[in-house]
Design an enzyme around this catalytic site. Structure first.
Site, PDB file in Angstrom:
ATOM      1  N   GLN A 190      49.162  14.946  -9.067  1.00 63.66           N
ATOM      2  CA  GLN A 190      50.525  14.130  -9.323  1.00 63.66           C
ATOM      3  C   GLN A 190      51.574  14.301  -8.162  1.00 63.66           C
ATOM      4  OE1 GLN A 190      52.738  16.225 -12.302  1.00 63.66           O
ATOM      5  NE2 GLN A 190      54.366  15.276 -12.109  1.00 63.66           N
ATOM      6  N   PHE A 191      51.464  13.029  -7.529  1.00 65.94           N
ATOM      7  CA  PHE A 191      52.559  12.771  -6.085  1.00 65.94           C
ATOM      8  C   PHE A 191      54.007  13.072  -6.368  1.00 65.94           C
ATOM      9  CE2 PHE A 191      52.339   8.786  -8.239  1.00 65.94           C
ATOM     10  CZ  PHE A 191      53.894   7.932  -8.128  1.00 65.94           C
ATOM     11  N   THR A 192      54.240  13.399  -7.563  1.00 71.70           N
ATOM     12  CA  THR A 192      55.610  13.145  -8.184  1.00 71.70           C
ATOM     13  C   THR A 192      56.658  14.362  -7.767  1.00 71.70           C
ATOM     14  OG1 THR A 192      55.660  13.622 -10.222  1.00 71.70           O
ATOM     15  CG2 THR A 192      55.877  11.506  -9.429  1.00 71.70           C
TER      16      THR A 192
END
Length: 144
Positions: free
Chosen positions: A78-80
């Site tokens: 989850q790069f966010t």
């Protein structure tokens, strides 16, 4: 490296409405990497996660690790988690590691976890639907 750890009763991940993986009792990990992350960061984080005492013992006290509880891990990229919202309302992801490099670290992270415990993963870079039954709720943010 940032990891959101959630104690889970039952959780699953799907892509295009097709089940990819699921776990019963265990941990759901939302995982993100930044430019300075190394193999050493990953090894440190893996040890922290597998020894984190957030499962109840026989007295109802959070005193057991995932290893003691005989659970499983569902690992979701989850790069966010590296969203920066200091300026304006549109998040910047400049601190998130690019996908080409991040997938290597994510796969290494999951390999290292698998040395200790059953680890199931989502699909890196995919638009996933993650169903998390947060037990407790217990949610912890780890960073290294």
């Amino acid at each position: 490296m940032r990891v959101v750890v959630q104690r889970s009763g039952h959780s699953s991940v799907s892509v295009d409405k097709k089940l990819v993986n699921e776990i019963d009792k265990g941990l759901v990990l939302l995982v993100s990497f930044t430019h300075t992350d190394t193999k050493e960061n990953i090894l440190k984080m893996v040890k922290k996660i597998v020894h984190l005492r957030i499962f109840d013992d026989e007295n109802g006290i959070m005193n057991k690790s995932i290893l003691d509880a005989h659970g499983q891990i569902l690992s979701i990229s989850q790069f966010t988690l590296y969203a920066n919202t200091k300026k304006g309302n549109r998040p910047s992801y400049i601190d998130a590691l690019n996908g080409e490099e991040a997938i290597k670290l994510y796969e290494l992270f999951n390999q290292e976890l698998s040395k200790y415990i059953v680890t199931k993963a989502g699909v890196f870079g995919a638009d996933m639907s993650v169903a998390i039954s947060n037990d407790g709720p217990v949610t912890i943010l780890l960073e290294c």
